[in-house]
Design a protein around this motif. Structure first.
Motif, PDB file in Angstrom:
ATOM      1  N   ARG A 178       0.848  -1.194   0.000  1.00  0.00           N
ATOM      2  CA  ARG A 178       0.000   0.000   0.000  1.00  0.00           C
ATOM      3  C   ARG A 178       0.887   1.249   0.000  1.00  0.00           C
ATOM      4  O   ARG A 178       1.912   1.286   0.683  1.00  0.00           O
ATOM      5  CB  ARG A 178      -0.863   0.046   1.250  1.00  0.00           C
ATOM      6  CG  ARG A 178      -2.031  -0.882   1.222  1.00  0.00           C
ATOM      7  CD  ARG A 178      -2.778  -0.769   2.534  1.00  0.00           C
ATOM      8  NE  ARG A 178      -4.084  -1.344   2.362  1.00  0.00           N
ATOM      9  CZ  ARG A 178      -5.160  -0.934   3.024  1.00  0.00           C
ATOM     10  NH1 ARG A 178      -5.061   0.034   3.909  1.00  0.00           N
ATOM     11  NH2 ARG A 178      -6.313  -1.495   2.807  1.00  0.00           N
ATOM     12  N   ALA A 236      -4.464   2.342  -2.548  1.00  0.00           N
ATOM     13  CA  ALA A 236      -3.725   1.942  -3.749  1.00  0.00           C
ATOM     14  C   ALA A 236      -2.549   1.057  -3.357  1.00  0.00           C
ATOM     15  O   ALA A 236      -1.930   1.255  -2.308  1.00  0.00           O
ATOM     16  CB  ALA A 236      -3.220   3.179  -4.496  1.00  0.00           C
ATOM     17  N   ARG A 288       0.650   1.238 -10.236  1.00  0.00           N
ATOM     18  CA  ARG A 288      -0.303   1.444  -9.147  1.00  0.00           C
ATOM     19  C   ARG A 288      -1.608   0.752  -9.522  1.00  0.00           C
ATOM     20  O   ARG A 288      -2.017   0.770 -10.676  1.00  0.00           O
ATOM     21  CB  ARG A 288      -0.549   2.946  -8.967  1.00  0.00           C
ATOM     22  CG  ARG A 288      -1.417   3.308  -7.802  1.00  0.00           C
ATOM     23  CD  ARG A 288      -1.786   4.776  -7.821  1.00  0.00           C
ATOM     24  NE  ARG A 288      -0.643   5.659  -7.936  1.00  0.00           N
ATOM     25  CZ  ARG A 288      -0.306   6.585  -7.042  1.00  0.00           C
ATOM     26  NH1 ARG A 288      -1.022   6.721  -5.956  1.00  0.00           N
ATOM     27  NH2 ARG A 288       0.724   7.363  -7.236  1.00  0.00           N
ATOM     28  N   GLU A 289      -2.220   0.119  -8.523  1.00  0.00           N
ATOM     29  CA  GLU A 289      -3.518  -0.524  -8.732  1.00  0.00           C
ATOM     30  C   GLU A 289      -4.371  -0.314  -7.494  1.00  0.00           C
ATOM     31  O   GLU A 289      -3.846  -0.054  -6.406  1.00  0.00           O
ATOM     32  CB  GLU A 289      -3.355  -2.011  -9.041  1.00  0.00           C
ATOM     33  CG  GLU A 289      -2.710  -2.782  -7.904  1.00  0.00           C
ATOM     34  CD  GLU A 289      -2.422  -4.224  -8.254  1.00  0.00           C
ATOM     35  OE1 GLU A 289      -3.370  -5.024  -8.183  1.00  0.00           O
ATOM     36  OE2 GLU A 289      -1.268  -4.526  -8.579  1.00  0.00           O
ATOM     37  N   THR A 290      -5.657  -0.435  -7.655  1.00  0.00           N
ATOM     38  CA  THR A 290      -6.563  -0.315  -6.519  1.00  0.00           C
ATOM     39  C   THR A 290      -6.436  -1.555  -5.652  1.00  0.00           C
ATOM     40  O   THR A 290      -6.378  -2.680  -6.159  1.00  0.00           O
ATOM     41  CB  THR A 290      -8.013  -0.162  -7.017  1.00  0.00           C
ATOM     42  OG1 THR A 290      -8.081   0.992  -7.856  1.00  0.00           O
ATOM     43  CG2 THR A 290      -8.978  -0.003  -5.860  1.00  0.00           C
ATOM     44  N   ASP A 291      -6.407  -1.354  -4.342  1.00  0.00           N
ATOM     45  CA  ASP A 291      -6.350  -2.462  -3.395  1.00  0.00           C
ATOM     46  C   ASP A 291      -7.701  -3.177  -3.413  1.00  0.00           C
ATOM     47  O   ASP A 291      -8.724  -2.569  -3.097  1.00  0.00           O
ATOM     48  CB  ASP A 291      -6.037  -1.923  -1.989  1.00  0.00           C
ATOM     49  CG  ASP A 291      -5.860  -3.008  -0.951  1.00  0.00           C
ATOM     50  OD1 ASP A 291      -6.276  -4.164  -1.191  1.00  0.00           O
ATOM     51  OD2 ASP A 291      -5.308  -2.702   0.121  1.00  0.00           O
ATOM     52  N   PRO A 292      -7.730  -4.464  -3.778  1.00  0.00           N
ATOM     53  CA  PRO A 292      -9.020  -5.168  -3.842  1.00  0.00           C
ATOM     54  C   PRO A 292      -9.700  -5.316  -2.481  1.00  0.00           C
ATOM     55  O   PRO A 292     -10.915  -5.479  -2.411  1.00  0.00           O
ATOM     56  CB  PRO A 292      -8.657  -6.544  -4.419  1.00  0.00           C
ATOM     57  CG  PRO A 292      -7.194  -6.694  -4.230  1.00  0.00           C
ATOM     58  CD  PRO A 292      -6.610  -5.321  -4.147  1.00  0.00           C
ATOM     59  N   ASP A 302      -9.585  -2.898  -0.100  1.00  0.00           N
ATOM     60  CA  ASP A 302     -10.020  -1.564   0.306  1.00  0.00           C
ATOM     61  C   ASP A 302      -9.906  -0.667  -0.912  1.00  0.00           C
ATOM     62  O   ASP A 302      -8.834  -0.140  -1.212  1.00  0.00           O
ATOM     63  CB  ASP A 302      -9.151  -1.042   1.453  1.00  0.00           C
ATOM     64  CG  ASP A 302      -9.576   0.337   1.929  1.00  0.00           C
ATOM     65  OD1 ASP A 302     -10.480   0.958   1.305  1.00  0.00           O
ATOM     66  OD2 ASP A 302      -8.995   0.818   2.911  1.00  0.00           O
ATOM     67  N   ARG A 303     -10.998  -0.500  -1.611  1.00  0.00           N
ATOM     68  CA  ARG A 303     -10.990   0.212  -2.893  1.00  0.00           C
ATOM     69  C   ARG A 303     -10.561   1.679  -2.753  1.00  0.00           C
ATOM     70  O   ARG A 303     -10.248   2.322  -3.744  1.00  0.00           O
ATOM     71  CB  ARG A 303     -12.348   0.102  -3.554  1.00  0.00           C
ATOM     72  CG  ARG A 303     -12.738  -1.373  -3.671  1.00  0.00           C
ATOM     73  CD  ARG A 303     -13.473  -1.838  -4.849  1.00  0.00           C
ATOM     74  NE  ARG A 303     -13.230  -1.349  -6.150  1.00  0.00           N
ATOM     75  CZ  ARG A 303     -12.351  -1.860  -7.019  1.00  0.00           C
ATOM     76  NH1 ARG A 303     -11.580  -2.852  -6.666  1.00  0.00           N
ATOM     77  NH2 ARG A 303     -12.251  -1.366  -8.217  1.00  0.00           N
ATOM     78  N   ARG A 304     -10.472   2.196  -1.528  1.00  0.00           N
ATOM     79  CA  ARG A 304      -9.998   3.570  -1.327  1.00  0.00           C
ATOM     80  C   ARG A 304      -8.481   3.646  -1.344  1.00  0.00           C
ATOM     81  O   ARG A 304      -7.905   4.712  -1.503  1.00  0.00           O
ATOM     82  CB  ARG A 304     -10.500   4.128   0.004  1.00  0.00           C
ATOM     83  CG  ARG A 304     -12.023   4.207   0.114  1.00  0.00           C
ATOM     84  CD  ARG A 304     -12.443   4.468   1.524  1.00  0.00           C
ATOM     85  NE  ARG A 304     -12.049   3.301   2.330  1.00  0.00           N
ATOM     86  CZ  ARG A 304     -12.039   3.260   3.652  1.00  0.00           C
ATOM     87  NH1 ARG A 304     -12.387   4.311   4.348  1.00  0.00           N
ATOM     88  NH2 ARG A 304     -11.676   2.171   4.294  1.00  0.00           N
TER      89      ARG A 304
END
Length: 149
Positions: free
Chosen positions: A54, A94, A84-88, A90-92
């Motif tokens: 993160r 990265a 960078r990708e969205t954390d599956p 916690d979509r808020r």
């Protein structure tokens, strides 16, 4: 040598090591890419070790604020060194990881750094190298717990 004199000597040597270390890290960052700031090499190393991490955890690890870590990560991303990708979970949040190019460049710079370490202490007795590593880890553990002044 008195206890106080020994502490003064340690403080002096640690300060010198930190100054030299900052200069070397800046040099290694430029080796990865000429436009990188000094902290970038260390961030790449942390991300490489973590795999995917993160962005907020990068900031916590280096004790820097959200704005600083975001700026550094954005620069690394723009150079194609991290993705960078969205954390599956916690979509808020990265997650960042090294790209293949980022890994290649980081590892090449790290190989140079490790060559220098081998030159500096390669002639030491193995037990001294192990003990030095243990003492540095112990010092870093205490340093990480110490309140900022």
């Amino acid at each position: 040598m008195s206890d106080e004199e020994a502490l003064v000597a340690v403080e002096r040597e640690v300060a010198l090591m930190f100054r030299r270390g900052r200069a070397r890290v800046a040099e290694l960052s430029r080796r990865v890419h000429p436009g990188l700031e000094g902290m970038a090499y260390s961030m790449l190393g942390y991300i490489e070790q973590a795999g995917r991490v993160r962005v907020t955890d990068v900031g916590v690890h280096f004790a820097v604020g959200k704005a600083t870590v975001s700026r550094q990560i954005r620069a690394l991303e723009e150079l194609g060194l991290v993705a960078r990708e969205t954390d599956p979970l916690d979509r808020r949040a990265a997650l960042v990881s090294l790209t293949e190019e980022g890994r290649r460049r980081y590892l090449a710079a790290r190989d140079v750094r490790m060559g220098r370490v081998r030159e500096m202490i390669g002639g030491w007795v193995a037990e001294d190298v192990v003990r030095f590593g243990e003492l540095l880890r112990r010092f870093n553990d205490v340093l990480g717990e110490a309140p900022a002044e």
